[in-house]
Design an enzyme around this catalytic site. Structure first.
Site, PDB file in Angstrom:
ATOM      1  N   ASP A  68     104.925  78.361  70.577  1.00 15.97           N
ATOM      2  CA  ASP A  68     106.249  78.032  70.084  1.00 15.97           C
ATOM      3  C   ASP A  68     106.553  76.578  70.464  1.00 15.97           C
ATOM      4  O   ASP A  68     106.611  76.223  71.641  1.00 15.97           O
ATOM      5  CB  ASP A  68     107.252  78.996  70.763  1.00 15.97           C
ATOM      6  CG  ASP A  68     108.685  78.737  70.351  1.00 15.97           C
ATOM      7  OD1 ASP A  68     108.965  77.653  69.794  1.00 15.97           O
ATOM      8  OD2 ASP A  68     109.526  79.615  70.606  1.00 15.97           O
ATOM      9  N   CYS A  96     101.967  50.579  64.570  1.00 12.13           N
ATOM     10  CA  CYS A  96     100.888  51.384  63.978  1.00 12.13           C
ATOM     11  C   CYS A  96     101.246  51.706  62.527  1.00 12.13           C
ATOM     12  O   CYS A  96     100.409  51.623  61.621  1.00 12.13           O
ATOM     13  CB  CYS A  96     100.693  52.689  64.737  1.00 12.13           C
ATOM     14  SG  CYS A  96     100.755  52.597  66.526  1.00 12.13           S
ATOM     15  N   CYS A  99     100.449  49.407  59.425  1.00  7.01           N
ATOM     16  CA  CYS A  99      99.128  49.443  58.789  1.00  7.01           C
ATOM     17  C   CYS A  99      98.738  50.840  58.321  1.00  7.01           C
ATOM     18  O   CYS A  99      98.151  50.997  57.264  1.00  7.01           O
ATOM     19  CB  CYS A  99      98.055  48.937  59.750  1.00  7.01           C
ATOM     20  SG  CYS A  99      98.237  47.192  60.153  1.00  7.01           S
ATOM     21  N   CYS A 132      92.820  48.889  68.232  1.00  7.34           N
ATOM     22  CA  CYS A 132      93.896  48.442  67.331  1.00  7.34           C
ATOM     23  C   CYS A 132      94.938  47.650  68.102  1.00  7.34           C
ATOM     24  O   CYS A 132      95.428  46.624  67.632  1.00  7.34           O
ATOM     25  CB  CYS A 132      94.550  49.632  66.630  1.00  7.34           C
ATOM     26  SG  CYS A 132      93.533  50.276  65.269  1.00  7.34           S
ATOM     27  N   CYS A 241      87.166  68.598  87.461  1.00  7.92           N
ATOM     28  CA  CYS A 241      86.105  69.603  87.630  1.00  7.92           C
ATOM     29  C   CYS A 241      84.978  69.051  88.500  1.00  7.92           C
ATOM     30  O   CYS A 241      84.416  69.769  89.332  1.00  7.92           O
ATOM     31  CB  CYS A 241      85.581  70.078  86.277  1.00  7.92           C
ATOM     32  SG  CYS A 241      86.636  71.351  85.527  1.00  7.92           S
TER      33      CYS A 241
HETATM   34  C1  HEC Z   1      83.010  75.557  89.928  1.00  9.05           C
HETATM   35  C2  HEC Z   1      83.255  75.881  88.548  1.00  9.05           C
HETATM   36  C3  HEC Z   1      83.446  74.725  87.556  1.00  9.05           C
HETATM   37  C4  HEC Z   1      82.539  73.758  87.221  1.00  9.05           C
HETATM   38  C5  HEC Z   1      81.158  73.534  87.785  1.00  9.05           C
HETATM   39  C6  HEC Z   1      83.166  72.978  86.159  1.00  9.05           C
HETATM   40  N1  HEC Z   1      84.407  73.472  85.886  1.00  9.05           N
HETATM   41 FE1  HEC Z   1      85.596  72.949  84.333  1.00  9.05          FE
HETATM   42  N2  HEC Z   1      87.001  74.271  84.934  1.00  9.05           N
HETATM   43  C7  HEC Z   1      86.885  75.116  86.009  1.00  9.05           C
HETATM   44  C8  HEC Z   1      88.098  75.901  86.151  1.00  9.05           C
HETATM   45  C9  HEC Z   1      88.365  76.954  87.217  1.00  9.05           C
HETATM   46  C10 HEC Z   1      88.949  75.485  85.112  1.00  9.05           C
HETATM   47  C11 HEC Z   1      90.361  76.016  84.797  1.00  9.05           C
HETATM   48  C12 HEC Z   1      90.240  77.362  84.104  1.00  9.05           C
HETATM   49  C13 HEC Z   1      89.483  77.229  82.806  1.00  9.05           C
HETATM   50  O1  HEC Z   1      90.041  76.779  81.794  1.00  9.05           O
HETATM   51  O2  HEC Z   1      88.261  77.530  82.808  1.00  9.05           O
HETATM   52  C14 HEC Z   1      88.224  74.479  84.350  1.00  9.05           C
HETATM   53  C15 HEC Z   1      88.708  73.861  83.213  1.00  9.05           C
HETATM   54  C16 HEC Z   1      87.991  72.979  82.429  1.00  9.05           C
HETATM   55  C17 HEC Z   1      88.447  72.433  81.173  1.00  9.05           C
HETATM   56  C18 HEC Z   1      89.784  72.730  80.492  1.00  9.05           C
HETATM   57  C19 HEC Z   1      89.619  73.797  79.418  1.00  9.05           C
HETATM   58  C20 HEC Z   1      90.857  74.041  78.604  1.00  9.05           C
HETATM   59  O3  HEC Z   1      90.888  75.056  77.894  1.00  9.05           O
HETATM   60  O4  HEC Z   1      91.795  73.258  78.650  1.00  9.05           O
HETATM   61  C21 HEC Z   1      87.464  71.610  80.732  1.00  9.05           C
HETATM   62  C22 HEC Z   1      87.488  70.786  79.466  1.00  9.05           C
HETATM   63  C23 HEC Z   1      86.385  71.633  81.706  1.00  9.05           C
HETATM   64  N3  HEC Z   1      86.745  72.489  82.713  1.00  9.05           N
HETATM   65  C24 HEC Z   1      85.216  70.911  81.595  1.00  9.05           C
HETATM   66  C25 HEC Z   1      84.216  70.895  82.579  1.00  9.05           C
HETATM   67  C26 HEC Z   1      83.063  70.032  82.531  1.00  9.05           C
HETATM   68  C27 HEC Z   1      82.733  69.038  81.409  1.00  9.05           C
HETATM   69  C28 HEC Z   1      82.317  70.287  83.652  1.00  9.05           C
HETATM   70  C29 HEC Z   1      81.071  69.598  84.137  1.00  9.05           C
HETATM   71  C30 HEC Z   1      81.221  68.175  84.436  1.00  9.05           C
HETATM   72  C31 HEC Z   1      83.023  71.330  84.390  1.00  9.05           C
HETATM   73  N4  HEC Z   1      84.171  71.642  83.719  1.00  9.05           N
HETATM   74  C32 HEC Z   1      82.567  71.902  85.551  1.00  9.05           C
HETATM   75  C33 HEC Z   1      85.791  75.269  86.813  1.00  9.05           C
HETATM   76  C34 HEC Z   1      84.623  74.522  86.726  1.00  9.05           C
HETATM   77  C1  HEC Z   2      96.963  45.408  61.667  1.00  8.59           C
HETATM   78  C2  HEC Z   2      96.716  46.743  61.166  1.00  8.59           C
HETATM   79  C3  HEC Z   2      96.621  47.868  62.192  1.00  8.59           C
HETATM   80  C4  HEC Z   2      97.512  48.193  63.180  1.00  8.59           C
HETATM   81  C5  HEC Z   2      98.800  47.492  63.560  1.00  8.59           C
HETATM   82  C6  HEC Z   2      96.992  49.380  63.799  1.00  8.59           C
HETATM   83  N1  HEC Z   2      95.825  49.749  63.231  1.00  8.59           N
HETATM   84 FE1  HEC Z   2      94.711  51.384  63.682  1.00  8.59          FE
HETATM   85  N2  HEC Z   2      93.276  50.798  62.365  1.00  8.59           N
HETATM   86  C7  HEC Z   2      93.389  49.725  61.512  1.00  8.59           C
HETATM   87  C8  HEC Z   2      92.161  49.615  60.732  1.00  8.59           C
HETATM   88  C9  HEC Z   2      91.872  48.568  59.668  1.00  8.59           C
HETATM   89  C10 HEC Z   2      91.319  50.658  61.183  1.00  8.59           C
HETATM   90  C11 HEC Z   2      89.889  50.968  60.726  1.00  8.59           C
HETATM   91  C12 HEC Z   2      89.893  51.568  59.383  1.00  8.59           C
HETATM   92  C13 HEC Z   2      90.542  52.893  59.397  1.00  8.59           C
HETATM   93  O1  HEC Z   2      89.956  53.842  59.949  1.00  8.59           O
HETATM   94  O2  HEC Z   2      91.692  53.033  58.888  1.00  8.59           O
HETATM   95  C14 HEC Z   2      92.068  51.395  62.182  1.00  8.59           C
HETATM   96  C15 HEC Z   2      91.613  52.527  62.811  1.00  8.59           C
HETATM   97  C16 HEC Z   2      92.369  53.340  63.649  1.00  8.59           C
HETATM   98  C17 HEC Z   2      91.960  54.617  64.170  1.00  8.59           C
HETATM   99  C18 HEC Z   2      90.642  55.323  63.869  1.00  8.59           C
HETATM  100  C19 HEC Z   2      90.816  56.100  62.607  1.00  8.59           C
HETATM  101  C20 HEC Z   2      89.562  56.782  62.150  1.00  8.59           C
HETATM  102  O3  HEC Z   2      89.674  57.642  61.254  1.00  8.59           O
HETATM  103  O4  HEC Z   2      88.479  56.482  62.635  1.00  8.59           O
HETATM  104  C21 HEC Z   2      92.982  55.092  64.942  1.00  8.59           C
HETATM  105  C22 HEC Z   2      93.019  56.405  65.689  1.00  8.59           C
HETATM  106  C23 HEC Z   2      94.019  54.087  64.912  1.00  8.59           C
HETATM  107  N3  HEC Z   2      93.626  53.046  64.114  1.00  8.59           N
HETATM  108  C24 HEC Z   2      95.211  54.206  65.592  1.00  8.59           C
HETATM  109  C25 HEC Z   2      96.162  53.184  65.637  1.00  8.59           C
HETATM  110  C26 HEC Z   2      97.345  53.243  66.480  1.00  8.59           C
HETATM  111  C27 HEC Z   2      97.743  54.405  67.360  1.00  8.59           C
HETATM  112  C28 HEC Z   2      98.010  52.063  66.295  1.00  8.59           C
HETATM  113  C29 HEC Z   2      99.279  51.603  66.982  1.00  8.59           C
HETATM  114  C30 HEC Z   2      99.235  51.607  68.451  1.00  8.59           C
HETATM  115  C31 HEC Z   2      97.239  51.290  65.324  1.00  8.59           C
HETATM  116  N4  HEC Z   2      96.141  51.996  64.961  1.00  8.59           N
HETATM  117  C32 HEC Z   2      97.610  50.043  64.854  1.00  8.59           C
HETATM  118  C33 HEC Z   2      94.465  48.891  61.388  1.00  8.59           C
HETATM  119  C34 HEC Z   2      95.557  48.860  62.218  1.00  8.59           C
END
Ligand code: HEC
Ligand code: HEC
Length: 280
Positions: A68, A96, A99, A132, A241
């Site tokens: 929600d 942003c 553009c 950007c 983690c």
């Molecule tokens: C000792 C166990 C453990 C290990 C090893 C571990 N994690 Fe976790 N991780 C957790 C726990 C506990 C949570 C919170 C509960 C959950 O979402 O699983 C968590 C949560 C996460 C989340 C959030 C998931 C969500 O749904 O938001 C991510 C992403 C994540 N871990 C990535 C990693 C990565 C990448 C690694 C390796 C670098 C890693 N973890 C290693 C225990 C571990």
């Molecule tokens: C002056 C023009 C300009 C402004 C200002 C700008 N961008 Fe961009 N942005 C671009 C162009 C050009 C690209 C590359 C082409 C594309 O993916 O649209 C890009 C690419 C991106 C991408 C990757 C999109 C993709 O599909 O790979 C993201 C995310 C993004 N911009 C976010 C932002 C955000 C957030 C801001 C403001 C904080 C911002 N841009 C401001 C021109 C701009």
């Protein structure tokens, strides 16, 4: 020493399958839209039969917050992101929206992140946004993991893809990054000498201390964590983690975490984007 610590860690993982009904039986419906919260895992993930959303493993109270938008504590940050979207910043005086038009134009973008850019580098959403800001707006980069602006913007952009299936590319130029991510996922690290797979592949569905282990999917990020009292990024979660297994975390935004992000995203290809998800 190592063996004892690991034995202790594993001893705290208790079987608790009784707590979990077949997760596939519980529909996740957000604001009337049914999410794909379980899906046959991709063939290139032999360790998983089914990919499950982390939502399925949370308590009913936490689950209720995600379905929600009025209850979802991540939504105020989304509103802030929408405001930033149309606010001019930097030396070019551009927003942003100037553009990219309406933020709904970003629908689908979250499903393909991280991806390889035109220079052959692997970039996540944060890198695209900062590119950007710095190179197109003449504005300062937002800090990668804890900046409220970066979290708000990634949440607002991610929400545009809510309900759409994750679909990161793992072949072509992405392949070497994906392979590195896979290797890191299965590498045991830290004093507890554990890998991501030891918890999120071998033990999902079980309890670890008071927490119900999920598959560690990232389709809901940035996620509102009750423990953090705010939104958190993927790399912050990875870092947490790694710290929990007493490993030295890789650098947020660095090559290891980016590769790991691609690989973990691919484990959940087919699951709906749930941004902003709510977790404990
Ligand atoms: C000792 C166990 C453990 C290990 C090893 C571990 N994690 Fe976790 N991780 C957790 C726990 C506990 C949570 C919170 C509960 C959950 O979402 O699983 C968590 C949560 C996460 C989340 C959030 C998931 C969500 O749904 O938001 C991510 C992403 C994540 N871990 C990535 C990693 C990565 C990448 C690694 C390796 C670098 C890693 N973890 C290693 C225990 C571990
Ligand atoms: C002056 C023009 C300009 C402004 C200002 C700008 N961008 Fe961009 N942005 C671009 C162009 C050009 C690209 C590359 C082409 C594309 O993916 O649209 C890009 C690419 C991106 C991408 C990757 C999109 C993709 O599909 O790979 C993201 C995310 C993004 N911009 C976010 C932002 C955000 C957030 C801001 C403001 C904080 C911002 N841009 C401001 C021109 C701009």
């Amino acid at each position: 020493m190592k063996k004892t610590l690991m034995a202790t860690a594993l001893a705290t993982i208790g079987a608790a399958s009784a707590l979990m009904a077949d997760p596939a039986d519980i529909p996740l419906v957000i604001e009337g839209e049914e999410m794909i919260s379980s899906v046959k895992a991709p063939d290139y993930i032999p360790g998983l039969d089914t990919a499950y959303s982390g939502w399925l493993f949370r308590s009913e109270e936490t689950q209720a917050l995600e379905i929600d938008d009025f209850e979802n504590p991540g939504m105020p940050a989304v509103d802030y992101g929408l405001e930033l979207w149309s606010t001019a910043d930097g030396s070019e005086g551009k927003s942003c929206a100037d553009c990219h038009g309406d933020i709904s134009e970003m629908a689908g973008v979250r499903t393909t992140m991280p991806k390889v850019n035109e220079n052959g580098e692997l970039w996540a959403m944060e890198e695209y946004i900062n590119n950007c800001r710095v190179n197109r707006m003449g504005a300062e980069a937002w800090k990668r993991i804890k900046s409220p602006e970066m979290l708000a913007m990634t949440a607002a952009i991610g929400l545009q893809s809510r309900g759409m299936p994750m679909n990161v590319a793992i072949d072509g130029p992405a392949e070497p990054f994906w392979k590195l991510g896979e290797e890191l996922y299965y590498t045991r690290v830290g004093q507890l000498n554990m890998s991501c797979a030891n918890c999120h592949e071998d033990n999902y569905g079980n309890m670890i201390r008071a927490d119900h282990l999920s598959q560690g999917q990232i389709n809901g990020f940035p996620t509102y964590r009750l423990k953090w009292g705010g939104l958190g990024s993927i790399h912050r979660r990875f870092k947490g983690c790694m710290k929990n297994i007493r490993a030295e975390p890789y650098k947020p935004g660095g090559p290891e975490f980016l590769a790991l992000e691609l690989y973990v995203a691919s484990r959940g290809n087919g699951l709906s984007v749930e941004t902003p998800a709510v977790r404990n």
